[in-house]
Scaffold this motif. Structure first.
Motif, mmCIF file in Angstrom:
data_model
loop_
_atom_site.group_PDB
_atom_site.id
_atom_site.type_symbol
_atom_site.label_atom_id
_atom_site.label_comp_id
_atom_site.label_asym_id
_atom_site.label_seq_id
_atom_site.Cartn_x
_atom_site.Cartn_y
_atom_site.Cartn_z
ATOM 1 N N HIS A 84 -11.332 6.385 -3.283
ATOM 2 C CA HIS A 84 -10.099 6.189 -4.029
ATOM 3 C C HIS A 84 -9.629 4.748 -3.872
ATOM 4 O O HIS A 84 -9.505 4.246 -2.761
ATOM 5 C CB HIS A 84 -9.016 7.143 -3.524
ATOM 6 N N VAL A 85 -9.373 4.097 -4.982
ATOM 7 C CA VAL A 85 -8.856 2.731 -4.951
ATOM 8 C C VAL A 85 -7.333 2.795 -4.925
ATOM 9 O O VAL A 85 -6.696 3.170 -5.908
ATOM 10 C CB VAL A 85 -9.339 1.918 -6.168
ATOM 11 N N TRP A 86 -6.758 2.428 -3.791
ATOM 12 C CA TRP A 86 -5.307 2.471 -3.627
ATOM 13 C C TRP A 86 -4.661 1.125 -3.930
ATOM 14 O O TRP A 86 -3.596 1.063 -4.543
ATOM 15 C CB TRP A 86 -4.947 2.872 -2.197
ATOM 16 N N THR A 87 -5.288 0.040 -3.460
ATOM 17 C CA THR A 87 -4.659 -1.282 -3.551
ATOM 18 C C THR A 87 -5.540 -2.331 -4.226
ATOM 19 O O THR A 87 -5.048 -3.394 -4.588
ATOM 20 C CB THR A 87 -4.310 -1.811 -2.146
ATOM 21 N N GLY A 88 -6.838 -2.048 -4.349
ATOM 22 C CA GLY A 88 -7.764 -3.046 -4.868
ATOM 23 C C GLY A 88 -8.344 -3.930 -3.786
ATOM 24 O O GLY A 88 -9.265 -4.705 -4.042
ATOM 25 N N ASN A 89 -7.824 -3.832 -2.572
ATOM 26 C CA ASN A 89 -8.388 -4.553 -1.426
ATOM 27 C C ASN A 89 -9.350 -3.608 -0.714
ATOM 28 O O ASN A 89 -8.937 -2.554 -0.222
ATOM 29 C CB ASN A 89 -7.268 -5.004 -0.481
ATOM 30 N N GLU A 115 0.273 0.282 -5.160
ATOM 31 C CA GLU A 115 -0.131 -0.274 -6.442
ATOM 32 C C GLU A 115 -1.319 -1.189 -6.205
ATOM 33 O O GLU A 115 -1.613 -1.552 -5.060
ATOM 34 C CB GLU A 115 1.020 -1.053 -7.083
ATOM 35 N N VAL A 116 -2.028 -1.546 -7.269
ATOM 36 C CA VAL A 116 -3.183 -2.437 -7.145
ATOM 37 C C VAL A 116 -2.687 -3.880 -7.159
ATOM 38 O O VAL A 116 -1.954 -4.291 -8.058
ATOM 39 C CB VAL A 116 -4.190 -2.201 -8.287
ATOM 40 N N PHE A 117 -3.091 -4.631 -6.137
ATOM 41 C CA PHE A 117 -2.639 -6.013 -5.984
ATOM 42 C C PHE A 117 -3.758 -6.979 -6.366
ATOM 43 O O PHE A 117 -4.927 -6.727 -6.082
ATOM 44 C CB PHE A 117 -2.225 -6.279 -4.532
ATOM 45 N N SER A 118 -3.376 -8.091 -6.960
ATOM 46 C CA SER A 118 -4.369 -9.125 -7.263
ATOM 47 C C SER A 118 -4.810 -9.818 -5.979
ATOM 48 O O SER A 118 -5.985 -10.154 -5.815
ATOM 49 C CB SER A 118 -3.798 -10.144 -8.254
ATOM 50 N N ILE A 156 3.349 0.905 -0.120
ATOM 51 C CA ILE A 156 2.978 -0.516 -0.154
ATOM 52 C C ILE A 156 3.262 -1.007 -1.566
ATOM 53 O O ILE A 156 2.551 -0.653 -2.513
ATOM 54 C CB ILE A 156 1.496 -0.735 0.200
ATOM 55 N N LYS A 157 4.291 -1.803 -1.723
ATOM 56 C CA LYS A 157 4.732 -2.242 -3.041
ATOM 57 C C LYS A 157 5.019 -3.739 -3.033
ATOM 58 O O LYS A 157 5.262 -4.338 -1.984
ATOM 59 C CB LYS A 157 6.002 -1.491 -3.460
ATOM 60 N N LYS A 158 5.008 -4.310 -4.219
ATOM 61 C CA LYS A 158 5.360 -5.717 -4.365
ATOM 62 C C LYS A 158 6.417 -5.857 -5.450
ATOM 63 O O LYS A 158 6.279 -5.307 -6.541
ATOM 64 C CB LYS A 158 4.127 -6.551 -4.727
ATOM 65 N N LYS A 159 7.492 -6.568 -5.120
ATOM 66 C CA LYS A 159 8.544 -6.848 -6.087
ATOM 67 C C LYS A 159 8.785 -8.341 -6.096
ATOM 68 O O LYS A 159 9.158 -8.923 -5.078
ATOM 69 C CB LYS A 159 9.825 -6.096 -5.731
ATOM 70 N N ASN A 160 8.549 -8.944 -7.258
ATOM 71 C CA ASN A 160 8.583 -10.403 -7.371
ATOM 72 C C ASN A 160 7.584 -10.995 -6.373
ATOM 73 O O ASN A 160 6.405 -10.723 -6.456
ATOM 74 C CB ASN A 160 10.001 -10.925 -7.162
ATOM 75 N N LEU A 161 8.033 -11.755 -5.398
ATOM 76 C CA LEU A 161 7.122 -12.355 -4.421
ATOM 77 C C LEU A 161 7.152 -11.634 -3.078
ATOM 78 O O LEU A 161 6.530 -12.090 -2.114
ATOM 79 C CB LEU A 161 7.480 -13.834 -4.205
ATOM 80 N N LEU A 162 7.834 -10.502 -3.008
ATOM 81 C CA LEU A 162 8.003 -9.799 -1.736
ATOM 82 C C LEU A 162 7.048 -8.612 -1.632
ATOM 83 O O LEU A 162 7.052 -7.722 -2.481
ATOM 84 C CB LEU A 162 9.442 -9.311 -1.591
ATOM 85 N N LEU A 163 6.218 -8.616 -0.593
ATOM 86 C CA LEU A 163 5.350 -7.482 -0.281
ATOM 87 C C LEU A 163 6.080 -6.596 0.715
ATOM 88 O O LEU A 163 6.485 -7.051 1.784
ATOM 89 C CB LEU A 163 4.031 -7.967 0.316
ATOM 90 N N TYR A 164 6.248 -5.333 0.348
ATOM 91 C CA TYR A 164 7.015 -4.406 1.183
ATOM 92 C C TYR A 164 6.099 -3.282 1.657
ATOM 93 O O TYR A 164 5.436 -2.624 0.857
ATOM 94 C CB TYR A 164 8.188 -3.829 0.391
ATOM 95 N N TYR A 226 6.589 -12.414 2.248
ATOM 96 C CA TYR A 226 6.438 -13.103 0.974
ATOM 97 C C TYR A 226 4.958 -13.277 0.670
ATOM 98 O O TYR A 226 4.193 -13.770 1.492
ATOM 99 C CB TYR A 226 7.138 -14.463 1.000
ATOM 100 N N ASN A 227 4.552 -12.835 -0.525
ATOM 101 C CA ASN A 227 3.151 -12.895 -0.941
ATOM 102 C C ASN A 227 3.073 -13.679 -2.237
ATOM 103 O O ASN A 227 3.255 -13.145 -3.324
ATOM 104 C CB ASN A 227 2.601 -11.472 -1.138
ATOM 105 N N ASN A 228 2.820 -14.993 -2.117
ATOM 106 C CA ASN A 228 2.806 -15.856 -3.305
ATOM 107 C C ASN A 228 1.626 -15.543 -4.210
ATOM 108 O O ASN A 228 0.557 -15.241 -3.739
ATOM 109 C CB ASN A 228 2.742 -17.325 -2.877
#
Length: 228
Positions: A84-89, A115-118, A156-164, A226-228
């Motif tokens: 299962h792909v949860w995050t893409g990492n 969510e899937v993160f770049s 595990i979520k990201k909002k704007n530049l913040l990884l939570y 912060y995750n730029n």
């Protein structure tokens, strides 16, 4: 003064090498367990057993560069099987899949909301240390519960530049604390405390915030970075 600096420098190098070795050995363990799952589903490539033997050989010879290269080549092939792909990492997804299986084996309900993160800011070693320790702590706490529901919730979520990152788990009893540090009931509680320090060091490295809240029946760990 110079001798003292050299001694401290050598200790630091030894600690870093030990952490790297632990990270690689964790990769081996995860891939071996993935192999067992592949056996059960009868989707095993005929030479996969030889791959596992090769991994063990690298580990026994402590050939960490060779092991690291071999793992990178092998990981992508193993991802295709019931994964299962949860995050893409890849590393984080391997840990989440394995811990979900561990939770099922001890009758613990694990909910994963991601969510899937770049990109993520962490190295593989940091992902193993951060998420491995937090989830092992949660599984340990749930394993002690006998007369109520065992559960773990991961967000595990990201909002704007913040990884939570939020990991919550049910509690049977209030965890022991000494000077705001958690104390494990396991025999290796020294290593357990070292794991918590690793978590704090990783969060500090990325100028993040690490906090927790203890309630009567559950515990929540929260990390913001912060995750730029």
């Amino acid at each position: 003064m110079l001798d003292t600096w050299e001694a401290e420098h050598q200790i630091l190098i030894s600690q870093l090498e030990e952490q790297e070795k632990h990270a690689l050995q964790t990769k081996v363990k995860i891939l071996e367990e993935r192999y067992q799952e592949m056996l059960k589903s009868r989707k095993v490539v005929h030479d996969m057993k030889n791959h596992i033997l090769a991994l063990k050989n690298y580990d026994q010879e402590q050939n960490w560069p060779g092991l690291h290269e071999y793992l990178n080549e092998l990981s992508d092939d193993m991802m295709e099987y019931n994964f299962h792909v949860w995050t893409g990492n890849h590393m984080l997804d391997m840990i989440l899949n394995q811990k979900e299986k561990d939770a099922q084996n001890q009758n613990t309900v694990m909910q994963i909301d991601t969510e899937v993160f770049s990109t993520l800011p962490f190295t593989d070693r940091e992902i193993i240390s951060l998420f491995g320790n937090l989830l092992d702590n949660a599984l340990e706490a749930c394993e002690k519960i006998n007369d109520k529901e065992r559960w773990i919730k991961i967000k595990i979520k990201k909002k704007n530049l913040l990884l939570y990152i939020e990991i919550a788990n049910a509690l049977e009893e209030m965890p022991k604390q000494i000077q705001k540090e958690f104390v494990s009931n396991k025999k290796d509680n020294g290593l357990h405390g070292y794991g918590m320090k690793n978590i704090q060091d990783i969060v500090k490295k990325y100028d993040g915030i690490f906090e927790y809240k203890v309630y009567e029946d559950h515990l929540i760990f929260m990390i913001s970075i912060y995750n730029n």
